[in-house]
Motif scaffolding. Structure first.
Motif, PDB file in Angstrom:
ATOM      1  N   UNK A  35      79.735  18.396 -23.979  1.00 29.39           N
ATOM      2  CA  UNK A  35      79.397  18.460 -23.202  1.00 29.39           C
ATOM      3  C   UNK A  35      78.339  18.865 -22.080  1.00 29.39           C
ATOM      4  N   UNK A  36      77.130  18.683 -22.725  1.00 25.09           N
ATOM      5  CA  UNK A  36      76.001  18.975 -22.821  1.00 25.09           C
ATOM      6  C   UNK A  36      75.805  17.304 -22.202  1.00 25.09           C
ATOM      7  N   UNK A  37      76.051  16.278 -23.459  1.00 25.65           N
ATOM      8  CA  UNK A  37      75.744  14.955 -22.637  1.00 25.65           C
ATOM      9  C   UNK A  37      76.538  14.586 -20.762  1.00 25.65           C
ATOM     10  N   UNK A  38      77.762  15.502 -20.897  1.00 22.46           N
ATOM     11  CA  UNK A  38      78.436  14.936 -19.662  1.00 22.46           C
ATOM     12  C   UNK A  38      76.987  15.675 -18.495  1.00 22.46           C
ATOM     13  N   UNK A  39      76.586  16.875 -18.511  1.00 22.36           N
ATOM     14  CA  UNK A  39      75.569  17.689 -18.024  1.00 22.36           C
ATOM     15  C   UNK A  39      74.285  16.660 -17.583  1.00 22.36           C
ATOM     16  N   UNK A  40      73.875  15.953 -19.097  1.00 25.55           N
ATOM     17  CA  UNK A  40      73.161  15.256 -18.956  1.00 25.55           C
ATOM     18  C   UNK A  40      73.440  14.107 -17.794  1.00 25.55           C
ATOM     19  N   UNK A  41      75.086  13.142 -18.333  1.00 20.40           N
ATOM     20  CA  UNK A  41      75.234  12.187 -17.343  1.00 20.40           C
ATOM     21  C   UNK A  41      74.657  12.536 -15.494  1.00 20.40           C
ATOM     22  N   UNK A  42      75.226  13.516 -15.338  1.00 20.01           N
ATOM     23  CA  UNK A  42      75.282  14.264 -14.136  1.00 20.01           C
ATOM     24  C   UNK A  42      74.262  14.043 -13.832  1.00 20.01           C
ATOM     25  N   UNK A  43      73.210  15.044 -14.646  1.00 20.84           N
ATOM     26  CA  UNK A  43      71.434  14.923 -13.721  1.00 20.84           C
ATOM     27  C   UNK A  43      70.943  13.706 -14.121  1.00 20.84           C
ATOM     28  N   UNK A  44      71.343  12.597 -14.125  1.00 21.60           N
ATOM     29  CA  UNK A  44      71.138  11.118 -14.305  1.00 21.60           C
ATOM     30  C   UNK A  44      71.588  10.363 -13.250  1.00 21.60           C
ATOM     31  N   UNK A  45      72.898  10.358 -13.043  1.00 22.94           N
ATOM     32  CA  UNK A  45      73.654   9.974 -11.806  1.00 22.94           C
ATOM     33  C   UNK A  45      73.511  10.587 -10.495  1.00 22.94           C
TER      34      UNK A  45
END
Length: 117
Positions: A80-90
């Motif tokens: 989930x942390x990786x998904x949120x980081x992915x959302x932040x970056x994208x």
């Protein structure tokens, strides 16, 4: 291609970066923009992309949160942390594209976005 105005860029950037509003603002802001700007192809497309991306991350957060109650979800917290980081970056990439007057497609969710026509 038509020229994109400053207002269009501002609304599209707001849709992508709405998670900075906190709470459910990350869903409400792109939803309102999506519903009110149907006649503006540029803003509508960006709001639709952002709305689906934000709903996907919300759904993942709920699933992990509920499964954490059973201790199974604790293993999913790093995902989930990786998904949120992915959302932040994208979403930052999307905001930069918007400022250049370009369209942006979030990875992995395009089939859901296309179904919202």
């Amino acid at each position: 291609m038509n020229t994109v105005t400053g207002e269009q860029k501002l609304l599209a950037i707001l849709a992508h970066l709405a998670y900075l509003l906190g709470g459910l603002g990350f869903i409400i802001a792109p939803l309102i923009i999506f519903l009110l700007k149907r006649d503006d192809w540029f803003v509508y497309d960006h709001a639709k992309q952002a709305l689906v991306a934000h709903l996907a991350i919300l759904a993942a957060s709920v699933v992990v949160g509920l499964s954490s109650l059973l201790l199974v979800g604790l293993l999913l917290v790093p995902v989930l942390v990786l998904l949120w980081m992915g959302l932040l970056i994208t979403s930052i990439i999307a905001a930069v594209k918007v400022s250049n007057g370009q369209l942006y497609r979030y990875p992995l969710i395009q089939s859901f976005v296309d179904s919202l026509s």
